[in-house]
Motif scaffolding. Sequence first.
Motif, PDB file in Angstrom:
ATOM      1  N   PRO A 148       0.790  -1.240   0.000  1.00 43.69           N
ATOM      2  CA  PRO A 148       0.000   0.000   0.000  1.00 43.69           C
ATOM      3  C   PRO A 148       0.821   1.289   0.000  1.00 43.69           C
ATOM      4  O   PRO A 148       0.279   2.354   0.251  1.00 43.69           O
ATOM      5  CB  PRO A 148      -0.791  -0.122   1.311  1.00 43.69           C
ATOM      6  CG  PRO A 148       0.176  -0.782   2.245  1.00 43.69           C
ATOM      7  CD  PRO A 148       0.921  -1.781   1.380  1.00 43.69           C
ATOM      8  N   PHE A 149       2.130   1.192  -0.247  1.00 44.01           N
ATOM      9  CA  PHE A 149       2.955   2.396  -0.269  1.00 44.01           C
ATOM     10  C   PHE A 149       2.789   3.107  -1.602  1.00 44.01           C
ATOM     11  O   PHE A 149       2.285   2.531  -2.574  1.00 44.01           O
ATOM     12  CB  PHE A 149       4.414   2.024  -0.009  1.00 44.01           C
ATOM     13  CG  PHE A 149       4.603   1.339   1.312  1.00 44.01           C
ATOM     14  CD1 PHE A 149       4.785   2.070   2.472  1.00 44.01           C
ATOM     15  CD2 PHE A 149       4.552  -0.040   1.415  1.00 44.01           C
ATOM     16  CE1 PHE A 149       4.929   1.448   3.700  1.00 44.01           C
ATOM     17  CE2 PHE A 149       4.689  -0.681   2.637  1.00 44.01           C
ATOM     18  CZ  PHE A 149       4.877   0.069   3.780  1.00 44.01           C
ATOM     19  N   SER A 153       3.793  10.835  -1.315  1.00 47.36           N
ATOM     20  CA  SER A 153       3.122  10.531  -0.055  1.00 47.36           C
ATOM     21  C   SER A 153       4.048  10.884   1.099  1.00 47.36           C
ATOM     22  O   SER A 153       5.255  11.083   0.920  1.00 47.36           O
ATOM     23  CB  SER A 153       2.771   9.043   0.018  1.00 47.36           C
ATOM     24  OG  SER A 153       3.953   8.257   0.048  1.00 47.36           O
ATOM     25  N   GLY A 154       3.482  10.925   2.286  1.00 46.53           N
ATOM     26  CA  GLY A 154       4.297  11.177   3.460  1.00 46.53           C
ATOM     27  C   GLY A 154       5.356  10.113   3.651  1.00 46.53           C
ATOM     28  O   GLY A 154       6.460  10.389   4.129  1.00 46.53           O
ATOM     29  N   TRP A 155       5.025   8.875   3.275  1.00 43.72           N
ATOM     30  CA  TRP A 155       6.002   7.790   3.357  1.00 43.72           C
ATOM     31  C   TRP A 155       7.193   8.060   2.452  1.00 43.72           C
ATOM     32  O   TRP A 155       8.349   7.958   2.870  1.00 43.72           O
ATOM     33  CB  TRP A 155       5.335   6.472   2.971  1.00 43.72           C
ATOM     34  CG  TRP A 155       6.305   5.341   2.801  1.00 43.72           C
ATOM     35  CD1 TRP A 155       6.851   4.577   3.794  1.00 43.72           C
ATOM     36  CD2 TRP A 155       6.853   4.857   1.572  1.00 43.72           C
ATOM     37  NE1 TRP A 155       7.706   3.647   3.257  1.00 43.72           N
ATOM     38  CE2 TRP A 155       7.729   3.803   1.894  1.00 43.72           C
ATOM     39  CE3 TRP A 155       6.706   5.216   0.233  1.00 43.72           C
ATOM     40  CZ2 TRP A 155       8.444   3.093   0.940  1.00 43.72           C
ATOM     41  CZ3 TRP A 155       7.402   4.521  -0.737  1.00 43.72           C
ATOM     42  CH2 TRP A 155       8.261   3.461  -0.383  1.00 43.72           C
ATOM     43  N   ALA A 156       6.943   8.428   1.202  1.00 42.18           N
ATOM     44  CA  ALA A 156       8.023   8.688   0.251  1.00 42.18           C
ATOM     45  C   ALA A 156       8.805   9.944   0.618  1.00 42.18           C
ATOM     46  O   ALA A 156      10.008  10.040   0.337  1.00 42.18           O
ATOM     47  CB  ALA A 156       7.458   8.806  -1.160  1.00 42.18           C
ATOM     48  N   ASP A 157       8.134  10.911   1.244  1.00 40.19           N
ATOM     49  CA  ASP A 157       8.804  12.165   1.602  1.00 40.19           C
ATOM     50  C   ASP A 157      10.006  11.931   2.506  1.00 40.19           C
ATOM     51  O   ASP A 157      11.015  12.645   2.414  1.00 40.19           O
ATOM     52  CB  ASP A 157       7.823  13.113   2.295  1.00 40.19           C
ATOM     53  CG  ASP A 157       6.793  13.694   1.333  1.00 40.19           C
ATOM     54  OD1 ASP A 157       7.007  13.596   0.112  1.00 40.19           O
ATOM     55  OD2 ASP A 157       5.777  14.235   1.812  1.00 40.19           O
ATOM     56  N   ILE A 174      11.809   2.072  -7.035  1.00 35.64           N
ATOM     57  CA  ILE A 174      11.368   1.079  -8.015  1.00 35.64           C
ATOM     58  C   ILE A 174       9.859   0.920  -7.842  1.00 35.64           C
ATOM     59  O   ILE A 174       9.397   0.148  -6.988  1.00 35.64           O
ATOM     60  CB  ILE A 174      12.072  -0.275  -7.827  1.00 35.64           C
ATOM     61  CG1 ILE A 174      13.577  -0.130  -8.057  1.00 35.64           C
ATOM     62  CG2 ILE A 174      11.487  -1.328  -8.779  1.00 35.64           C
ATOM     63  CD1 ILE A 174      14.362  -1.414  -7.832  1.00 35.64           C
ATOM     64  N   PRO A 175       9.060   1.685  -8.590  1.00 36.68           N
ATOM     65  CA  PRO A 175       7.603   1.535  -8.452  1.00 36.68           C
ATOM     66  C   PRO A 175       7.140   0.167  -8.928  1.00 36.68           C
ATOM     67  O   PRO A 175       7.681  -0.388  -9.883  1.00 36.68           O
ATOM     68  CB  PRO A 175       7.045   2.660  -9.331  1.00 36.68           C
ATOM     69  CG  PRO A 175       8.147   2.998 -10.279  1.00 36.68           C
ATOM     70  CD  PRO A 175       9.434   2.710  -9.564  1.00 36.68           C
ATOM     71  N   LYS A 219      -3.186   8.118   1.660  1.00 38.74           N
ATOM     72  CA  LYS A 219      -1.891   7.466   1.484  1.00 38.74           C
ATOM     73  C   LYS A 219      -1.234   7.129   2.818  1.00 38.74           C
ATOM     74  O   LYS A 219      -1.447   7.802   3.824  1.00 38.74           O
ATOM     75  CB  LYS A 219      -0.978   8.349   0.629  1.00 38.74           C
ATOM     76  CG  LYS A 219      -1.519   8.531  -0.790  1.00 38.74           C
ATOM     77  CD  LYS A 219      -0.524   9.188  -1.712  1.00 38.74           C
ATOM     78  CE  LYS A 219      -1.058   9.237  -3.145  1.00 38.74           C
ATOM     79  NZ  LYS A 219      -0.079   9.792  -4.095  1.00 38.74           N
ATOM     80  N   ILE A 220      -0.433   6.082   2.784  1.00 37.48           N
ATOM     81  CA  ILE A 220       0.226   5.598   3.981  1.00 37.48           C
ATOM     82  C   ILE A 220       1.299   6.582   4.420  1.00 37.48           C
ATOM     83  O   ILE A 220       1.924   7.265   3.588  1.00 37.48           O
ATOM     84  CB  ILE A 220       0.823   4.192   3.728  1.00 37.48           C
ATOM     85  CG1 ILE A 220       1.134   3.494   5.044  1.00 37.48           C
ATOM     86  CG2 ILE A 220       2.058   4.269   2.832  1.00 37.48           C
ATOM     87  CD1 ILE A 220       1.399   1.998   4.887  1.00 37.48           C
ATOM     88  N   LYS A 221       1.517   6.675   5.723  1.00 38.75           N
ATOM     89  CA  LYS A 221       2.503   7.599   6.280  1.00 38.75           C
ATOM     90  C   LYS A 221       3.808   6.867   6.580  1.00 38.75           C
ATOM     91  O   LYS A 221       3.833   5.643   6.729  1.00 38.75           O
ATOM     92  CB  LYS A 221       1.959   8.238   7.558  1.00 38.75           C
ATOM     93  CG  LYS A 221       0.696   9.053   7.359  1.00 38.75           C
ATOM     94  CD  LYS A 221       0.173   9.574   8.683  1.00 38.75           C
ATOM     95  CE  LYS A 221      -1.120  10.358   8.505  1.00 38.75           C
ATOM     96  NZ  LYS A 221      -1.671  10.814   9.823  1.00 38.75           N
TER      97      LYS A 221
END
Length: 351
Positions: A148-149, A153-157, A174-175, A219-221
């Motif tokens: 779910p990433f 998003s905050g996760w990628a930030d 790597i999407p 989006k996931i954090k």
Amino acid sequence: MSCDIKRSISLYSYQDEYYDGKLDLEGCLREVAKTGATGVELLPEQMVKRFPVSVESEEFRKQWFGWLEKYHLEPSCYDAFLENRIFDNRTLSLGEQIKMMKRDIRLASLLGFPVLRTLVSTPMDVIEGSLDYAKEMNVKIGLEVHAPFSLNSGWADGYMEMIKRTGTKHFGFIPDLGIFCKNIPDVVRDKARRMGASEKCLKIVDDAYAKRVEKGFVKIKYDLNLGKANMEYRLANGMQEMMDAIEEAGGNEADRWYANMSFTYSWSDPQDIIDNIDYIYHTHAKFYNMHEDYVETSVAIPEVVEAFKKAGYKGFLSSEYEGGEHLRDVGVDSIEQVRRNQEALRRAIEE
């Protein structure tokens, strides 16, 4: 903007045929070549016997490069697994994890891979502690962006901050195309039916997923506790309401399984690719079921490939078949599925 999109295949796609003894490592490479793909993605811990000792030997590497020359293939991505819990009583120390990461970077280099895939479970300080060595070995580390990433998003930030702070050119993303699912894969729905799910509950889950796509996923954090982050993500995207509706409909174990599976797929705007193209080093062209007309009913292949083209992507789209795990009770044909996916990718790239 000009692009140079090449096609690759992850040997993970052939895991059922490999496990059943229908294909060995060379046989997998032979099947890759038959599709017209020019790149190969390897999971050495899965398909290289006596890993990692064998990779260290000149004999194996001579054989490996001989196969690549024979089938006109080039290495695209080395899939690493940071096994930081190999002991029952403790997690590996930071130093031990960095040492393992450096080992895989070195092995990737020995086998000719320009990119190493690492998982979201890899701690950021392990990645940062390996950057100088990755630069020395000229191997880029790519973090798999798996549902779910998501990008943007905050996760990628959190990772983007590290990239900018260090100035590294050897870490990116790597999407995985599982983040571009407009529907739950049909093979998953069919498996739920075989397990005894009711049509009423299947519709509840499908409708809930469609609403998430329509309104946009929360989006996931970023959180070091991935389990906590994942549960917060599910709840923010209506999990409790959906599960309550299933219970009210008299749902059974199969219905609940299908509901939980729905959160292993997600939909992101393909604009995310364009926004992050400078940091995308490789791509998992994840798919679940290719029909005879070369249509994937969950992953929006044409739409996503168009975004890569618009962004000027220069890299591989690597077929990664994940539908087989839902078909083992009725039969898996990974070879045909991968062939169809490669044809779908070719058409999308060349149109």
